[in-house]
Design an enzyme around this catalytic site. Structure first.
Site, PDB file in Angstrom:
ATOM      1  N   TYR A   1       0.854  -1.188   0.000  1.00 38.19           N
ATOM      2  CA  TYR A   1       0.000   0.000   0.000  1.00 38.19           C
ATOM      3  C   TYR A   1       0.888   1.235   0.000  1.00 38.19           C
ATOM      4  CZ  TYR A   1      -3.247   3.554   1.720  1.00 38.19           C
ATOM      5  OH  TYR A   1      -3.993   4.691   1.867  1.00 38.19           O
TER       6      TYR A   1
ATOM      7  N   GLU B   1      -3.544   7.353  -4.096  1.00 38.63           N
ATOM      8  CA  GLU B   1      -3.437   6.119  -3.335  1.00 38.63           C
ATOM      9  C   GLU B   1      -3.275   4.938  -4.279  1.00 38.63           C
ATOM     10  OE1 GLU B   1      -6.081   4.735   0.339  1.00 38.63           O
ATOM     11  OE2 GLU B   1      -7.001   4.135  -1.556  1.00 38.63           O
TER      12      GLU B   1
END
Ligand code: GDP
Ligand code: MN
Length: 380
Positions: A101, A187
Site C-alpha cells: 500500500y 493512493e
C-alpha cells in the site's frame, strides 16, 4: 473530484509510474477484443468512483476473451452497487509476488502532506490502521522541502528488500503527481511486486481538489464522464446550494452560517443530516417549494427540518412556499418548521391555519432539531 481508476492510471503513466498494460472498453465486445490482445488472460475492472470492487464482484480475472466479454457485459448491464457503469478497464493479468500500500494525501490538521506505506496491501487501510497500526509507516512531508530520500527509505523499510527501490521510485513520482495535479489524495492499493521484480501500480485512486480545477483544464474536462446525482443536478439548475450527506434528516436553511449551525444542532440532538440545502437570501415561495421537492426526492430522508431566520427572507413567503410545495409533492415524511425573524408570526399562523398533518411547528432551533432527530429515528 474522484477520478476513475483508468484516469488515475493515465496520470500515473504520464509521470512514469509503472501500470499494467490495458485499455478502457465501453462495450462488452470491445472488452473481449482488448482481452484478446493479452491472449485472453485479462482482468476486467468496473470503473466507478468508489472502492471495494474486489469484494463486490467488480473485478473479474478472465482466462479467455469470451470470459472477459461476459464479465464486461454483466458489469455494464447491471451496474455496481446501484451505480451506473459506463466503462470497464481491461488489463493484462500480472503475476503478483507481493501486494503493498502506498499513499500521499493532504493532512489538513497538520497542514502537511502525509505519506503512508504498508507491506499489507489490498486490504482496507482504515481497518489496518486501527487493528495493526505498526504495519503502517506514516510520515509528514513538508510542502516546501518535499519528500526526502531518508523519508522514502524509512517508509519502504517494512517491505521485502527487493521491492524497496521500486517503491521509493514510485513514491517520488507520486509526490510530483500530487503537486502537478493539485490532488488531495493519491493512493495505490495494491502496489505490487511482480514475479519478474518490477513494482507496478495495480490500482489507482486520485482525488483532485475541486477548487483547483480552474487551473487544471485537462482534469476539469473529465468531470463530464462521471454520473451526476439527479437531485444535485436539479438543485444546481435552480441555483440552490445542495450537498448530499449520509444521515436521515433533510435540512433546509437560509444562509450558509445558519445551515452550518443547524447541522451542528441536529448532530447535538443525536440526529444525522441526509443532506442540506441553502435557499440563500430572499427565498421566494416558488424557490422554497423547489427546495422541499429537491430535499424530499432524496430517498434516505426520514424527516425534514426547515430552519429559516427571516431577514430579507420573509416568513410568510416561506410558509407560502412550504404549503405550495405540499400541493406539488407528496410529503412522505414529517416536516419540522422553525420560523423566526421578519414576518415569522404571519408565517407560523399560515402554517397553523393550513393544518397540514405533516407539518410540525417548533419554536426554537434546539426544539426543531430535537423533533427532527426523534421523528427520523422513529421512522428508521
Ligand atoms: P478494489 O477492490 O476496488 O480496490 O480493486 P483493486 O484494483 O485494488 O483490485 C482488487 C484485487 O484484485 C487486487 O488486490 C488483486 O488481488 C486482484 N487483482 C487485480 N488485478 C490483478 C491481476 O492482474 N492479477 C492478479 N492475480 N490479481 C489481480
Ligand atoms: Mn484497490
Amino acid at each position: 473530484m474522484d477520478l476513475y481508476e483508468h484516469q488515475g492510471k493515465d496520470l500515473f503513466a504520464k509521470h512514469a509510474i509503472p501500470v499494467p498494460e490495458g485499455a478502457v472498453a465501453t462495450t462488452a465486445r470491445e472488452a473481449g477484443q482488448v482481452a484478446e490482445r493479452f491472449g485472453g488472460r485479462a482482468v476486467v475492472k468496473v470503473q466507478v468512483q468508489v472502492g471495494g470492487r474486489g469484494k463486490g464482484g467488480g473485478i473479474v480475472l478472465a482466462k479467455s476473451p469470451q470470459e472477459a466479454e461476459d464479465a464486461a457485459r454483466r458489469m455494464l448491464d447491471e451496474g455496481f452497487n446501484g451505480m451506473p457503469v459506463t466503462r470497464v478497464l481491461v488489463e493484462q493479468l500480472v503475476d503478483i509476488a507481493g501486494e503493498f500500500y502506498a499513499a500521499l494525501l493532504v493532512d489538513r490538521a497538520a497542514k502537511r502532506y502525509l505519506a503512508m506505506v504498508s507491506a499489507q496491501g489490498g486490504m482496507d487501510i482504515e481497518e489496518l490502521a486501527r487493528t495493526k497500526p505498526e504495519a503502517l509507516r506514516r510520515t509528514h512531508v513538508d510542502p516546501l522541502v518535499g519528500l526526502r530520500p531518508y523519508q522514502t527509505r524509512w517508509l519502504t523499510g517494512l517491505l521485502p528488500p527487493e521491492a524497496r527501490d521500486g517503491t521509493a521510485d514510485v513514491l517520488g513520482k507520486l509526490h510530483a503527481l500530487l503537486l502537478d495535479a493539485d490532488a488531495t489524495l493519491v493512493e495505490i492499493n495494491p502496489l505490487v511486486l511482480l514475479a519478474d521484480g518490477r513494482v507496478v501500480a495495480l490500482d489507482a485512486k486520485v482525488t483532485v481538489d475541486d477548487n483547483a480545477l480552474f487551473r487544471q483544464p485537462d482534469l476539469e474536462a473529465l468531470a463530464g464522464t462521471f454520473p451526476v446525482d439527479p437531485t444535485e443536478a436539479r438543485a444546481k439548475e435552480h441555483g440552490l446550494q445542495y450537498v448530499k450527506l449520509d444521515g436521515s434528516i433533510g435540512i433546509i436553511g437560509n444562509g450558509a452560517g445558519l445551515v452550518m449551525s443547524t447541522l451542528d444542532v441536529v448532530q447535538q440532538a443525536g440526529g444525522r443530516a441526509a443532506n442540506f440545502l441553502d435557499v440563500g437570501g430572499g427565498a421566494s415561495a416558488d424557490l422554497m417549494a423547489t427546495s422541499l421537492e429537491v430535499v424530499l426526492s432524496d430517498p434516505e430522508v426520514r424527516a425534514v427540518l426547515v430552519n429559516i431566520f427571516g431577514g430579507i427572507t420573509r416568513g410568510d413567503l416561506v410558509a407560502e412556499g412550504i404549503l405550495e410545495a405540499l400541493k406539488r409533492v407528496q410529503a412522505r415524511v414529517p416536516i419540522v418548521v422553525r420560523l423566526d425573524g421578519t414576518n415569522a408570526e404571519e408565517g407560523r399562523t399560515m402554517l397553523q391555519q393550513a393544518g397540514h398533518d405533516r407539518i410540525v411547528a417548533a419554536a426554537t432551533m434546539q426544539e426543531a432539531a430535537q423533533r427532527a432527530a426523534d421523528l427520523a429515528r422513529q421512522a428508521a
